[in-house]
Design a protein around this motif. Structure first.
Motif, PDB file in Angstrom:
ATOM      1  N   UNK A  96      -6.968   8.006  -3.077  1.00 48.98           N
ATOM      2  CA  UNK A  96      -5.969   7.528  -2.114  1.00 48.98           C
ATOM      3  C   UNK A  96      -6.640   7.099  -0.819  1.00 48.98           C
ATOM      4  N   UNK A  97      -7.648   7.854  -0.400  1.00 46.21           N
ATOM      5  CA  UNK A  97      -8.354   7.518   0.837  1.00 46.21           C
ATOM      6  C   UNK A  97      -9.057   6.164   0.703  1.00 46.21           C
ATOM      7  N   UNK A  98      -9.728   5.970  -0.428  1.00 52.21           N
ATOM      8  CA  UNK A  98     -10.431   4.708  -0.659  1.00 52.21           C
ATOM      9  C   UNK A  98      -9.431   3.549  -0.692  1.00 52.21           C
TER      10      UNK A  98
ATOM     11  N   UNK B 281      -6.461  -1.564   4.280  1.00 54.84           N
ATOM     12  CA  UNK B 281      -6.425  -1.918   5.701  1.00 54.84           C
ATOM     13  C   UNK B 281      -7.492  -2.953   6.030  1.00 54.84           C
ATOM     14  N   UNK B 282      -8.674  -2.839   5.411  1.00 51.19           N
ATOM     15  CA  UNK B 282      -9.730  -3.820   5.664  1.00 51.19           C
ATOM     16  C   UNK B 282      -9.288  -5.211   5.213  1.00 51.19           C
ATOM     17  N   UNK B 283      -8.696  -5.299   4.023  1.00 49.69           N
ATOM     18  CA  UNK B 283      -8.238  -6.597   3.520  1.00 49.69           C
ATOM     19  C   UNK B 283      -7.094  -7.132   4.389  1.00 49.69           C
ATOM     20  N   UNK B 284      -6.181  -6.244   4.805  1.00 49.78           N
ATOM     21  CA  UNK B 284      -5.079  -6.686   5.656  1.00 49.78           C
ATOM     22  C   UNK B 284      -5.612  -7.217   6.981  1.00 49.78           C
ATOM     23  N   UNK B 285      -6.637  -6.548   7.516  1.00 50.57           N
ATOM     24  CA  UNK B 285      -7.236  -7.006   8.775  1.00 50.57           C
ATOM     25  C   UNK B 285      -7.867  -8.378   8.607  1.00 50.57           C
TER      26      UNK B 285
ATOM     27  N   UNK C 171       0.836  -1.210   0.000  1.00 49.67           N
ATOM     28  CA  UNK C 171       0.000   0.000   0.000  1.00 49.67           C
ATOM     29  C   UNK C 171       0.865   1.252   0.000  1.00 49.67           C
TER      30      UNK C 171
ATOM     31  N   UNK D  28      -6.542   3.275   0.727  1.00 48.11           N
ATOM     32  CA  UNK D  28      -5.998   2.972   2.050  1.00 48.11           C
ATOM     33  C   UNK D  28      -7.025   2.263   2.923  1.00 48.11           C
ATOM     34  N   UNK D  29      -8.273   2.739   2.893  1.00 45.25           N
ATOM     35  CA  UNK D  29      -9.309   2.125   3.730  1.00 45.25           C
ATOM     36  C   UNK D  29      -9.527   0.667   3.338  1.00 45.25           C
ATOM     37  N   UNK D  30      -9.650   0.395   2.034  1.00 43.01           N
ATOM     38  CA  UNK D  30      -9.890  -0.980   1.601  1.00 43.01           C
ATOM     39  C   UNK D  30      -8.656  -1.854   1.833  1.00 43.01           C
TER      40      UNK D  30
END
Lengths: 187, 100
Positions: free
Chosen positions: B69-71, B77-81, B31, B73-75
């Motif tokens: 960029x915001x989208x 982090x969600x996938x990494x979680x 990312x 990063x959010x997605x």
């Protein structure tokens, strides 16, 4: 002259700190290096008159990198700075592709006969951006709004513990064999 | 400071980010590579705006890139979680189920 010196200094800082991201062992240092790169680019935007965009780039990316440090610490499980290990793959192929991309983009930047500037910037750039957002460009902003909202919903659905996607295997109808905890979607 | 000079810097940022996105195994590092690529895009759009057509349209385009960029990063982090919870790993090599 002063602007040129400042621009090249910022350019060196932006590219060098960007390269540092993938050279240091510490994840925290890598994140801060990326933040420095974004700050340098934000200042470059301010130099060309984009004060509003430059400042929100700096503010947003510094906050984003602060969050990213937390995620790095949460997920790494160990400190690569203390236990050095290589977490890369296909470095040679990646470097070849990156250099090839740079050569292609640089050739385009240098060889294309760019047209002369059309028009002049508004006296108050931030006000002109505000008028554009609330006027002729409102449709673009109205499109971004549901995209951001959908991102919030999708992020929560994906990351939600014991939710639809928090399961073992790829069979969506399979029940968990042993589930020591009650609760969650369909359990 | 010329358009060509700014575009060269933007190309360098984009290329360094591309190297990181392709070579890193940790998802958050991938990312970071993507963010660096978008950093180059932001600089290039700003340069096009200033040197070619300083109309408000370019500023709106920059806002859209920042929103992208915001989208991302959010997605990410969600996938990494999700990956970390289900597989105990945050490495891209542990998520190759769809590879041919």
């Amino acid at each position: 002259m002063l602007i040129d010196i400042l621009f090249w200094a910022l350019a060196v800082v932006a590219v060098a700190s960007g390269a540092t991201v993938f050279a240091v062992d510490s994840m925290a240092r890598a994140t801060y290096a990326l933040a420095i790169s974004f700050i340098a680019v934000g200042i470059m935007l301010v130099i060309v008159g984009l004060e509003y965009i430059g400042i929100i780039t700096i503010l947003m990316m510094v906050m984003e990198m602060a969050i990213m440090v937390v995620y790095m610490v949460m997920y790494m499980g160990m400190n690569p700075a203390l236990m050095p290990m290589d977490m890369t793959h296909n470095k040679r192929g990646s470097a070849v592709l990156a250099v090839g991309t740079f050569v292609l983009l640089a050739a385009g930047a240098l060889l294309i006969p760019w047209p002369a500037r059309v028009g002049a910037p508004a006296a108050d750039l931030t006000a002109s951006l505000g008028h554009a957002i609330m006027g002729p460009k409102m449709l673009a902003m109205l499109t971004i709004s549901p995209v951001l909202f959908a991102t919030i919903i999708a992020g929560l659905v994906i990351a939600n513990p014991r939710g639809r996607y928090d399961r073992w295997g790829d069979d969506l109808k399979r029940r968990p064999p042993t589930d020591p905890m009650r609760g969650g979607l369909g359990r | 400071m010329t358009l060509q000079a700014v575009l060269l810097v933007a190309a360098a940022l984009f290329s360094v980010g591309l190297y990181g996105a392709l070579s890193q195994q940790v998802i958050v590092m991938v990312m970071m590579g993507l963010e660096l690529m978008l950093n180059g895009v932001i600089l290039a759009v700003g340069a096009f705006w200033w040197f070619l057509a300083p109309a408000p349209d370019g500023q709106v385009l920059l806002l859209i890139v920042i929103a992208a960029m915001t989208v991302e990063m959010a997605m990410g982090f969600a996938v990494a979680t999700l990956l970390h919870r289900s597989r105990g790993s945050d490495m891209t090599d542990s998520a190759t189920d769809l590879s041919g």
